[in-house]
Motif scaffolding. Structure first.
Motif, PDB file in Angstrom:
ATOM      1  N   UNK A   7       0.954  -1.160  -0.013  1.00  0.00           N
ATOM      2  CA  UNK A   7      -0.088   0.027  -0.110  1.00  0.00           C
ATOM      3  C   UNK A   7       0.922   1.325   0.079  1.00  0.00           C
ATOM      4  N   UNK A   8       0.387   2.220  -0.711  1.00  0.00           N
ATOM      5  CA  UNK A   8       1.043   3.544  -0.559  1.00  0.00           C
ATOM      6  C   UNK A   8       0.188   4.545  -0.080  1.00  0.00           C
ATOM      7  N   UNK A   9       0.779   5.819  -0.114  1.00  0.00           N
ATOM      8  CA  UNK A   9      -0.091   6.782   0.883  1.00  0.00           C
ATOM      9  C   UNK A   9      -1.416   7.112   0.051  1.00  0.00           C
ATOM     10  N   UNK A  10      -1.355   7.030  -1.134  1.00  0.00           N
ATOM     11  CA  UNK A  10      -2.615   7.487  -1.482  1.00  0.00           C
ATOM     12  C   UNK A  10      -3.663   6.303  -2.018  1.00  0.00           C
ATOM     13  N   UNK A  11      -3.175   5.170  -1.986  1.00  0.00           N
ATOM     14  CA  UNK A  11      -4.177   4.019  -2.302  1.00  0.00           C
ATOM     15  C   UNK A  11      -3.820   2.901  -1.287  1.00  0.00           C
ATOM     16  N   UNK A  12      -5.225   2.211  -1.082  1.00  0.00           N
ATOM     17  CA  UNK A  12      -4.976   0.957  -0.384  1.00  0.00           C
ATOM     18  C   UNK A  12      -4.758  -0.200  -1.313  1.00  0.00           C
ATOM     19  N   UNK A  13      -3.919  -1.088  -1.236  1.00  0.00           N
ATOM     20  CA  UNK A  13      -3.754  -2.356  -2.360  1.00  0.00           C
ATOM     21  C   UNK A  13      -4.566  -3.480  -1.809  1.00  0.00           C
ATOM     22  N   UNK A  14      -5.722  -3.533  -1.797  1.00  0.00           N
ATOM     23  CA  UNK A  14      -6.634  -4.516  -1.019  1.00  0.00           C
ATOM     24  C   UNK A  14      -7.432  -5.026  -2.102  1.00  0.00           C
ATOM     25  N   UNK A  15      -7.702  -4.629  -3.066  1.00  0.00           N
ATOM     26  CA  UNK A  15      -8.648  -5.324  -3.965  1.00  0.00           C
ATOM     27  C   UNK A  15      -7.948  -6.523  -4.909  1.00  0.00           C
ATOM     28  N   UNK A  16      -8.478  -7.619  -4.995  1.00  0.00           N
ATOM     29  CA  UNK A  16      -7.868  -8.704  -5.690  1.00  0.00           C
ATOM     30  C   UNK A  16      -7.544  -8.246  -6.881  1.00  0.00           C
ATOM     31  N   UNK A  17      -8.003  -7.351  -7.703  1.00  0.00           N
ATOM     32  CA  UNK A  17      -7.803  -6.885  -9.090  1.00  0.00           C
ATOM     33  C   UNK A  17      -6.373  -6.139  -8.934  1.00  0.00           C
ATOM     34  N   UNK A  18      -6.212  -5.609  -7.777  1.00  0.00           N
ATOM     35  CA  UNK A  18      -4.751  -4.817  -7.801  1.00  0.00           C
ATOM     36  C   UNK A  18      -3.654  -5.721  -7.832  1.00  0.00           C
ATOM     37  N   UNK A  19      -3.771  -6.997  -7.604  1.00  0.00           N
ATOM     38  CA  UNK A  19      -2.816  -8.083  -7.483  1.00  0.00           C
ATOM     39  C   UNK A  19      -2.348  -8.653  -8.857  1.00  0.00           C
ATOM     40  N   UNK A  20      -3.122  -8.334  -9.803  1.00  0.00           N
ATOM     41  CA  UNK A  20      -3.123  -8.757 -11.252  1.00  0.00           C
ATOM     42  C   UNK A  20      -1.702  -8.005 -11.847  1.00  0.00           C
ATOM     43  N   UNK A  21      -1.019  -9.142 -12.097  1.00  0.00           N
ATOM     44  CA  UNK A  21       0.467  -8.774 -12.544  1.00  0.00           C
ATOM     45  C   UNK A  21       1.425  -8.617 -11.571  1.00  0.00           C
ATOM     46  N   UNK A  22       1.192  -9.006 -10.339  1.00  0.00           N
ATOM     47  CA  UNK A  22       2.048  -8.518  -9.343  1.00  0.00           C
ATOM     48  C   UNK A  22       3.500  -9.230  -9.592  1.00  0.00           C
ATOM     49  N   UNK A  23       3.353 -10.234 -10.253  1.00  0.00           N
ATOM     50  CA  UNK A  23       4.935 -11.016 -10.569  1.00  0.00           C
ATOM     51  C   UNK A  23       5.591 -10.364 -11.414  1.00  0.00           C
ATOM     52  N   UNK A  24       5.118  -9.358 -12.282  1.00  0.00           N
ATOM     53  CA  UNK A  24       6.047  -8.572 -13.154  1.00  0.00           C
ATOM     54  C   UNK A  24       6.502  -7.455 -12.411  1.00  0.00           C
ATOM     55  N   UNK A  25       5.672  -6.941 -11.588  1.00  0.00           N
ATOM     56  CA  UNK A  25       5.978  -5.807 -10.846  1.00  0.00           C
ATOM     57  C   UNK A  25       7.129  -6.106  -9.660  1.00  0.00           C
ATOM     58  N   UNK A  26       6.719  -7.247  -8.756  1.00  0.00           N
ATOM     59  CA  UNK A  26       7.402  -7.287  -7.596  1.00  0.00           C
ATOM     60  C   UNK A  26       7.582  -8.864  -7.510  1.00  0.00           C
ATOM     61  N   UNK A  27       8.184  -9.610  -8.267  1.00  0.00           N
ATOM     62  CA  UNK A  27       8.404 -11.162  -8.125  1.00  0.00           C
ATOM     63  C   UNK A  27       8.473 -11.506  -6.826  1.00  0.00           C
ATOM     64  N   UNK A  28       9.348 -11.231  -5.977  1.00  0.00           N
ATOM     65  CA  UNK A  28       9.611 -11.672  -4.576  1.00  0.00           C
ATOM     66  C   UNK A  28       8.373 -11.430  -3.893  1.00  0.00           C
ATOM     67  N   UNK A  29       7.644 -10.416  -3.639  1.00  0.00           N
ATOM     68  CA  UNK A  29       6.563 -10.314  -3.085  1.00  0.00           C
ATOM     69  C   UNK A  29       5.301 -11.368  -3.370  1.00  0.00           C
ATOM     70  N   UNK A  30       5.401 -11.218  -4.694  1.00  0.00           N
ATOM     71  CA  UNK A  30       4.523 -12.159  -5.199  1.00  0.00           C
ATOM     72  C   UNK A  30       4.769 -13.726  -5.156  1.00  0.00           C
ATOM     73  N   UNK A  31       6.047 -13.957  -5.002  1.00  0.00           N
ATOM     74  CA  UNK A  31       6.264 -15.369  -4.706  1.00  0.00           C
ATOM     75  C   UNK A  31       6.060 -15.831  -3.156  1.00  0.00           C
ATOM     76  N   UNK A  32       6.232 -14.755  -2.186  1.00  0.00           N
ATOM     77  CA  UNK A  32       6.067 -14.695  -0.619  1.00  0.00           C
ATOM     78  C   UNK A  32       4.447 -15.094  -0.733  1.00  0.00           C
ATOM     79  N   UNK A  33       3.647 -14.401  -1.268  1.00  0.00           N
ATOM     80  CA  UNK A  33       2.028 -14.253  -1.324  1.00  0.00           C
ATOM     81  C   UNK A  33       1.574 -15.704  -1.533  1.00  0.00           C
TER      82      UNK A  33
END
Lengths: 402, 197
Positions: A353-379
């Motif tokens: 999550x960043x200051x201006x948005x909550x990262x909590x919708x399932x749609x927000x996680x689409x493509x997480x692997x390309x943006x942040x592979x480590x966090x995606x793997x942990x998730x």
């Protein structure tokens, strides 16, 4: 009157946390807003040293110690629960720090209330009478209500706090009513005396059972299992993610300790009776928790429903306890693994999550692997562990329960 | 049924009725006043239970101090009375049904035969010199010292929570910063430039 001086060294962790809370309260007033890192580091240091104190007690007191006129107990269960509570709280604060800085709620009160709720959990872990159980629970809940509402600019957080507060007050009322019934029937609130009585007359048993039903209802309310689960998704979603992380983790372990004390230590002779209640609660929780989780689009709500289901699994362990030689330890293992996994999942949400948005919708996680592979793997690993896929710890927890 | 029973029933019924009225009263101020009556009736019941000191403290602290403050708060908030009652009639039948079912079940399972003096014998009457306050103080600071301290911590947490929730940063406030005013230098001041016309 006969009065023996309590063994203060047994309660050293609680005394230390309380003294440090008072010191930090004063320090925080003087260091000002720019140095909020001072408060944060002091709180973390407190948790660290309390952990060491508890770990030392584990070796120092191999036998259970009951002191403070039967209100306080120090045994293996209490120490282990305290250690887990302290570790999870430490990581909750560490992961949530970035989030609370963005949300501008990283004030002294946030950490202080956190410390007070940890004190409440420590008290719950070594409570040996209904009086201290209730007081520890209230200290925990009161601090949590305020922590949920600390994000004053968010309407959702305020709504969650009000819901949490009202349902929590109702749960406290149920709990107190049950305790008063048990006290009326037996004339004591101390678990040790109840344990010594062991056998109750039929008339006593009926009243105790009535009280026990209300006590269980109150505890299930606080735990968040069906049929008293309605507040869980709203509170988990509305609260700031760092607070959700906190609510979803450490209090569950403390509540497990309290449930063990009430059911297993105070009323082992009524095992068949309380088993009936818990079977229904456990089955309904597993069913509705998993079913409703499917329909959610908000990740925080989904995890909330999944927590309801996991509480159901854990209750299964308590039910099965007397029938197998490792039932209780399996339940304990289950609740600690669940807490670690859930804390990890909420920590990922908080980190993203960043200051201006909550990262909590399932749609927000689409493509997480390309943006942040480590966090995606942990998730991915965390979700596998929750589902109980073999190489992860969740599998071994479920296997132990079976 | 002797005189003491009559007093007990009077206070108990007053407590129940006023407790019910706290919930259903339309005006919040009336609710608070009914709550005062509830506390007062409960104090009467406690006196019958020989807890004189606690009963007096209940009247002095709760009725005298806490509820008065409460009344001020309710008066200051000027709560919208209409919006609060939304859904009351809609949910009332279900709530009443649930209440009746639960009460009925409790009465069936633990009926009056489980209570009474045969099940729970009354404690022997105390002597003439029995001191309620001294006994209370003796156990409060010995046997119940741990619980007493936790209650104090709860109050401290309550203070921190209340301040944390109510305190707001000073913003849009036209206040003077005295230090800056004193430390001002001549070249920082505003100069009035005369129109040299």
């Amino acid at each position: 009157m006969n009065f023996t001086m309590p063994i203060f060294s047994a309660a050293l962790p609680e005394i230390f946390v309380l003294s440090m809370a008072c010191v930090i309260l004063l320090v925080d007033v003087y260091v000002g807003k720019r140095f909020s890192i001072v408060t944060y580091s002091l709180v973390q240091l407190t948790l660290f040293f309390t952990f060491i104190l508890c770990a030392m007690q584990f070796r120092e007191y191999p036998q259970a110690v009951i002191t403070f006129s039967g209100h306080y107990v120090l045994d293996k269960l209490a120490v282990l629960v305290k250690l887990f509570v302290l570790v999870t709280a430490f990581f909750c604060f560490a992961y949530g720090r970035q989030y609370v800085n963005y949300r501008n709620i990283s004030r002294g009160e946030y950490y202080l209330l956190g410390l007070f709720s940890i004190l409440g959990m420590l008290i719950m872990a070594s409570a040996m009478s209904f009086l201290t159980i209730y007081l520890g629970l209230e200290l925990l809940s009161l601090s949590l209500y305020a922590m949920v509402a600390l994000n004053k600019d968010s309407g959702l957080a305020t709504e969650a706090a009000i819901k949490y507060f009202v349902t929590g007050a109702l749960a406290s009322g149920l709990l107190l009513y049950g305790i008063s019934m048990i006290y009326g029937a037996t004339g004591t609130v101390e678990i040790l005396s109840l344990e010594k009585m062991a056998v109750f007359s039929p008339a006593q048993t009926a009243v105790i059972l009535l009280g026990l039903v209300f006590v269980l209802a109150g505890m299930i309310f606080k735990f968040g299992a069906v049929p008293f689960h309605m507040w869980v998704p709203d509170v988990y979603q509305g609260a700031p993610t760092s607070v959700t992380l906190f609510i979803a983790s450490a209090p569950k372990i403390a509540a497990f300790a309290v449930l063990m004390r009430i059911l297993v230590e105070a009323f082992p002779s009524l095992h068949v009776e309380w088993e009936h209640v818990l079977v229904v609660v456990a089955i309904l929780s597993m069913f509705f928790g998993n079913l409703l989780a499917i329909a959610q689009t908000n990740l925080k709500r989904m995890l909330a429903y999944s927590s309801i289901a996991h509480i159901g699994y854990m209750l299964l362990g308590i039910i099965a306890g007397p029938n197998s030689h490792q039932g209780y330890s399996a339940a304990m293992f289950y609740v600690t693994t669940y807490v670690i996994v859930a804390a990890g999942a909420f920590a990922v949400i908080a980190l993203l999550s960043r200051s201006d948005m909550e990262f909590d919708q399932l749609d927000d996680y689409r493509g997480l692997n390309t943006r942040n592979p480590w966090l995606a793997f942990i998730m991915l690993l965390l979700m596998f562990s929750m589902a109980g896929v073999p190489p992860t710890v969740g599998f071994f927890a479920k296997l132990g329960l079976l | 049924m002797n005189f003491i029973h009559l007093i007990f029933y009077a206070f108990a019924i007053a407590a129940l009725v006023s407790g019910f009225m706290v919930v259903v009263a339309r005006n919040p101020v009336h609710s608070v006043l009914f709550l005062v009556l509830t506390f007062f009736s409960m104090a009467g019941v406690w006196i019958l239970l020989r807890a004189e000191f606690l009963a007096l403290i209940l009247v002095l602290v709760y009725v005298g101090a806490v509820m008065t403050l409460f009344l001020f708060v309710v008066m200051m908030l000027s709560i919208n009375q209409v919006s609060e009652r939304e859904g009351f009639v809609k949910y009332l039948p279900w709530a009443a049904l649930m209440m009746l079912v639960i009460t009925g079940m409790i009465v069936v399972v633990v009926g009056p035969e489980h209570f009474g003096l045969t099940q729970m014998p009354a404690p022997p009457p105390e002597g003439a010199n029995f001191n309620n306050i001294a006994n209370l103080g003796a156990v409060l600071y010995t046997d119940y010292a741990y619980a007493f301290e936790i209650a104090a911590v709860i109050l401290l947490a309550g203070i921190v929570a209340a301040i944390g929730l109510a305190h707001r940063e000073p913003r849009d406030r036209k206040s003077q910063t005295i230090e800056k005013q004193i430390a001002v230098r001549p070249n920082e001041r505003l100069r009035i430039i005369k129109d040299s016309k």
